[in-house]
Design a protein around this motif. Sequence first.
Motif, short mmCIF file in Angstrom:
data_model
loop_
_atom_site.label_atom_id
_atom_site.label_comp_id
_atom_site.label_asym_id
_atom_site.label_seq_id
_atom_site.Cartn_x
_atom_site.Cartn_y
_atom_site.Cartn_z
N UNK A 1 -41.34 15.41 -5.56
CA UNK A 1 -41.54 16.84 -5.78
C UNK A 1 -42.88 17.26 -5.17
N UNK A 2 -42.91 18.24 -4.29
CA UNK A 2 -44.17 18.70 -3.69
C UNK A 2 -45.00 19.50 -4.69
N UNK A 3 -46.32 19.43 -4.52
CA UNK A 3 -47.24 20.22 -5.35
C UNK A 3 -48.27 20.86 -4.42
N UNK A 4 -48.89 21.94 -4.90
CA UNK A 4 -49.91 22.63 -4.11
C UNK A 4 -50.90 23.30 -5.03
N UNK B 1 -40.49 22.80 -4.48
CA UNK B 1 -40.46 23.32 -3.11
C UNK B 1 -40.55 24.83 -3.05
N UNK B 2 -39.75 25.54 -3.81
CA UNK B 2 -39.73 27.00 -3.75
C UNK B 2 -41.06 27.59 -4.22
N UNK C 1 -48.00 29.24 -0.83
CA UNK C 1 -48.53 29.29 0.54
C UNK C 1 -48.59 30.73 1.03
N UNK C 2 -47.53 31.47 0.80
CA UNK C 2 -47.49 32.88 1.20
C UNK C 2 -48.55 33.68 0.44
N UNK C 3 -48.69 33.41 -0.87
CA UNK C 3 -49.66 34.10 -1.69
C UNK C 3 -51.10 33.77 -1.25
#
Length: 118
Positions: free
Chosen positions: A70-73, A88-89, A95-97
């Motif tokens: 699962x990706x995290x940011x 992911x979503x 990223x957009x924010x």
Amino acid sequence: MTNHPIPLLKSSPDTPTGTGPAEPTSPVTGRSAPKVVAEGVRTAVSPDRHRSDGRYPVAWLSIVAPRCAVPTATSKCLCGRDRSAVGRAKVLALITDHEAHRDTCPLRTPQEGRRAAA
């Protein structure tokens, strides 16, 4: 408890006899002189590669996307913004924010400049 004479020092406490204190040697010149710096090493001071041009980082976007996991940011900014996302979503939305925050961050866009441009 029995008293065994245990020496306090590992070596002989006698003062060594022989020559006096060490004396500096005469400098060696020519081919037999030791090298102070390895060959090929520059001795001159290089210019500072990190010379400031007035810019500095204000916001960071860190994304971790291991294979088959699962990706995290996280999105952090010096203005106090600290957001994170898991999945992911949600990571794509963060990223957009984060990119949109560039236009609204008070540290990147001073308020006086925005009013003058309007």
